[in-house]
Design a protein around this motif. Structure first.
Motif, PDB file in Angstrom:
ATOM      1  N   ILE A  31      -5.850   4.854  -9.936  1.00  0.00           N
ATOM      2  CA  ILE A  31      -4.615   4.099 -10.174  1.00  0.00           C
ATOM      3  C   ILE A  31      -3.743   4.105  -8.921  1.00  0.00           C
ATOM      4  CG2 ILE A  31      -2.445   4.125 -11.477  1.00  0.00           C
ATOM      5  CD1 ILE A  31      -4.139   5.082 -13.898  1.00  0.00           C
ATOM      6  N   VAL A  35      -2.369   0.823  -6.886  1.00  0.00           N
ATOM      7  CA  VAL A  35      -0.936   0.619  -6.654  1.00  0.00           C
ATOM      8  C   VAL A  35      -0.654   0.472  -5.167  1.00  0.00           C
ATOM      9  CG1 VAL A  35       1.324   1.755  -6.802  1.00  0.00           C
ATOM     10  CG2 VAL A  35      -0.184   1.708  -8.796  1.00  0.00           C
ATOM     11  N   LEU A  39       0.930  -2.720  -3.150  1.00  0.00           N
ATOM     12  CA  LEU A  39       2.127  -2.623  -2.309  1.00  0.00           C
ATOM     13  C   LEU A  39       1.860  -3.089  -0.881  1.00  0.00           C
ATOM     14  CD1 LEU A  39       3.596   0.788  -3.517  1.00  0.00           C
ATOM     15  CD2 LEU A  39       4.517  -1.492  -3.927  1.00  0.00           C
TER      16      LEU A  39
END
Length: 63
Positions: A31, A35, A39
């Motif tokens: 995860i 993420v 970003l």
């Protein structure tokens, strides 16, 4: 140089030291990777827009 039996013994000894991550650790790090990728992709998209705007402005002013 070691003989093949010693080599196999050493390989087994080293393989016994391996500690596999738990399922929770794997899920958490996966995860985190997704993420961070999201970003970074947004950051580079915005930087690309800024550079494109700057180059377009300069070329329009000059040309």
């Amino acid at each position: 140089m070691t003989n093949p039996a010693q080599f196999i013994s050493q390989v087994r000894a080293e393989a016994a030291k391996i500690v596999w991550p738990t399922r929770r650790e794997v899920v958490t790090t996966t995860i985190m990777v997704f993420v961070m990728a999201a970003l970074f992709s947004m950051f580079f998209f915005l930087v690309d827009l800024l550079i494109r705007w700057g180059v377009t402005t300069v070329l329009t002013a000059v040309g």
